[in-house]
Motif scaffolding. Sequence first.
Motif, short mmCIF file in Angstrom:
data_model
loop_
_atom_site.label_atom_id
_atom_site.label_comp_id
_atom_site.label_asym_id
_atom_site.label_seq_id
_atom_site.Cartn_x
_atom_site.Cartn_y
_atom_site.Cartn_z
N LYS A 209 11.82 15.72 -22.56
CA LYS A 209 13.36 16.39 -23.23
C LYS A 209 13.50 17.67 -23.36
O LYS A 209 13.06 18.51 -22.94
N THR A 210 14.89 17.74 -22.40
CA THR A 210 16.03 18.78 -22.10
C THR A 210 17.24 19.09 -23.41
O THR A 210 17.29 18.15 -24.09
N ILE A 211 17.80 20.75 -23.37
CA ILE A 211 18.57 20.03 -24.33
C ILE A 211 19.58 20.10 -24.01
O ILE A 211 20.84 18.57 -24.81
N GLU A 212 19.90 18.88 -23.00
CA GLU A 212 21.23 18.16 -22.85
C GLU A 212 20.08 16.55 -23.31
O GLU A 212 21.47 16.01 -23.54
N ASP A 213 19.35 16.30 -23.69
CA ASP A 213 18.89 15.16 -23.48
C ASP A 213 19.02 15.32 -25.43
O ASP A 213 19.66 14.00 -26.74
N ALA A 215 21.63 16.74 -26.79
CA ALA A 215 22.86 16.41 -27.33
C ALA A 215 23.26 14.80 -27.33
O ALA A 215 24.18 14.70 -28.21
N LYS A 216 23.02 14.51 -26.79
CA LYS A 216 23.01 13.06 -26.22
C LYS A 216 22.16 12.17 -27.37
O LYS A 216 23.70 11.37 -27.87
N PRO A 238 25.69 25.10 -27.64
CA PRO A 238 25.11 24.83 -25.79
C PRO A 238 25.88 23.86 -25.73
O PRO A 238 25.74 22.65 -26.61
N CYS A 239 26.65 22.92 -25.15
CA CYS A 239 26.96 21.33 -24.24
C CYS A 239 28.04 21.18 -25.39
O CYS A 239 28.58 19.80 -25.71
N TYR A 242 30.44 18.54 -23.48
CA TYR A 242 30.27 16.95 -23.93
C TYR A 242 30.59 16.18 -24.52
O TYR A 242 30.79 15.64 -25.37
N GLN A 246 32.25 13.37 -26.08
CA GLN A 246 31.75 12.00 -26.72
C GLN A 246 32.59 11.53 -28.09
O GLN A 246 32.45 10.72 -28.35
#
Length: 683
Positions: A209-213, A215-216, A238-239, A242, A246
Motif C-alpha cells: 500500500k502507498t500513501i495514494e492508496d 488517500a483513495k 499529502p494528496c 486528489y 474526489q
Amino acid sequence: MLTIKQIATIIGGQTVNIDAQNEQNIIDDFEMYFNLVKSKRTAYFSPNKETWAKYLGRTKNAPDGNALIDPTHEAIGLIISEKEVTSLHHSIPQIIVEDSVTALKTLAIHIRNQYHNPIIAITGSMGKSSTRMMMTTLLHNHHVIATRANNNIRAATYINMLKLIQNPEFAVIEVSLNVIDYVEDTMLNLRPDIAVVTGIGAAHMRPNKTIEDVAKLKARVFNGLSENGIVIINHDTPCVDYLKAQALTHTHHVFTYSIATSSQAHFTPEYIQYQQGRIQFGIMTDNVLHTYQLNTISSGMISNALAALLVLNRLNVEIHGDYLKDFQPFSKVLKMKEVETPNHTLTLLDDTHNASLPAMINSIKAFDTQTQFFKGNKIIALGKINDLGKNSRAIHQELVPVLTESNADYILCLDDDLRPVVNKVKQKHITWYASIDMMLNDLKFLCNEDSLTLLKSSSSGTAFPELAKKLPHCLATNTLQYEAKKLFDEMRRLGRSYLIVDNATQKIETTFNVENSMTTDGLSPLIYYTYAMNEHVPNTTRALKDWGTNNNIFYTDRQMTTYELLTHITDSPHPSVLYELADRLFENFANRNQYKRAFIKKYDLDPSVAVNLTGRFMMRERQSYSVQDLYKIFVDYQYDLFRFSNTFILGNEYKSGYIRGREKTIIFTSYNKLDELKSRIAF
C-alpha cells in the motif's frame, strides 16, 4: 424511540419473553458491549462470534456476545441475538434473528432514515479522535451523539446509527479505514451531511500500500453525501488535490483549512503563538479577530481545532471559544508532566497515545517550540511507528531531516526500524538502544535539572510505552549522584565493579558496586570465543581477508592460525580479528545471529550485551553488560576462558573481563587501570 414490538417488526425473528404487556416497552438506546447496558430502555445487540467476525471484521478470538451476559442482571430492555439466552434469572425480552449483522444493519438504516439533524463523519490517518473530541467540546451546550473513546470500526458505526433514535442535535461519528474499505460502502448507509478528512499519512499501512492508496480509501468517506453535503479537508496533507477532486464529484461545497498563515486554504489562523505548555492562535471571521487558547503544544492540535471550528462555522453554530481552554486531549498526547527527583525537577512530554509519521513529526516540532523554556538537557526518546508493513523502514527514514534539524541535545531510539535512522542523522548525539532497560538507565542521567524529554511512539507493537510508564517512577526514586558531564564517561565511572571468586568452589567471596555494574562496550568477542570452544575448531592457517579495519599489524593476506586469532580475542581484540574469526566460525550472518540469540537466551542476558559484531564502543549503538553476566558465563567456561592466557580482557580504554590468580579469579567491568585489580588476588 421505538417499542419492542416495532423493533421486532423491522428486523423480524422469533420473539421470546415478549407479550402484550411488555411489547410496548420503549427502547431508546443500543449497546454491543454488555457491561454498558444499564437500563430497561437499552437493547443489547449481542455480537455473534462467527457472524460478526465474518461480516464486520470483529476479532475472531473475541468471545460470543451471549457469553458476556450476566444472568443476574435485570436492567436490560431487550436482547437481540442469534441464539436464545436460557440461563437468565429474569424474564428479559429477546428477539432471536437468523443473522444478527443483517438485523443490525436493517435497524440502523431504518433509524438513520428517520433522522434529519446533521451527521458529521470524520476520517484521517491522524487527528480523528482529537478533532471529534474538540467538536463535541465546542458543542457542549447541545445534545450530541459521538463515537465513544476511539471505537471507530464498522460495527461501532452501526451502533452509533442506532443511537440516532435519541434524535440528538448533532452526531459526530469517527470512521476508520475499517469502515470505508472496499468490503462495504458503509457511507451509503450512514449518509453524512459533513465529511471531514484530517490528513493522509503512513498510519496502519499494509504491505503493497502507498500513501495514494490510503488517500483513495479515505476519499470513500465522501460516498453518501448529498448535493448539499459539505466536505472539509486538511489543506496541509499529502494528496489534498486528489481529495478535493474526489469530493467535487459528490458536492460543490468543499472547504479546506491550514495552520499556515500564508496558505490559500479557506480557513487559516491570523497568527500562532507558542507559549510554555500552551498555544494561542487567532482567526478572523466577519472582520473580527477571535482568539483561542489550547492547553497543548501540538501544532497538530491547532489543525484539529481548525477542522472543528470550520465545521461549526459551516453549520452556523455559535462558537464559544472559551470551551477550548478546558479541552483535554488523551492522557498521553503531548502531556507535560513535571517530575520531582531527590535532587532536581524535570519535565516529561508524553506522547505515546499513538503514532503515524505526520504525528511523530508533529510531536518533534512541538517539542522544538518548548525547548526555549528549559535550561537543562533537551531529549527526544522514540519508539517505532507501528503497522507500516514492508514500507516501515523507508517511512521511518523520513524522520532523518526532522531529527537532524530538531533542538534536541540527545536523541534515543528503540526498535529495529529506527536503527537505520540513527545511522543517518548527522551532528547529533543520537543512540540506538536494544532494550528499554538500558534506555531507562541512561535517561536517569540525561534527565537533569530543568530538562525536557519527549517520549513518542505507537501505543502497540513496541515496548516503548512500557518505558514511558516506568520512567517517572525511575526518575523520582533515583538517588545516584552523577559526576561526569558526558553520558558515557559517567556510565563507565558508575559501572566500575568487581567480584572475587574462589577458583575451587566458584563461590563469590568479595563484591564491589555490583548493583551498578555496566559497560559501554559489548560482549560479542566472548560470545564468539565460546562458540569456538564448544565446536573445538581446528587450528587451521589462512590469509587475513581485506577488512576495512586492517592496519600494519593485522594486514590483508597476513597468514594467521585460528588459535592466533583466539589468543588475540582474549586481549582487547582488534576489529579485524573479530571479523576474521567470525568469518571462519560461521557460515553466514544468519548462523552467527542464531548462536548469539541462543547464547543471550541461555544466560538470560539483556539484548544490549551484543549489538555489533566487534563489541566496540560506538556512540550510536548502546551496548552494556554487567559483572553478573560475566560471572554466569564464568561458571560454565572457567577453564576455556584461560586456555591461551590467565586473563580475558574486553574493551579498549575501559576494560572488563577476567583475571585468574593462583586461588582466586577477579571478574570486573569498566576499569581503565588493571594494576589495582591484580593487586587484590595472588598469582
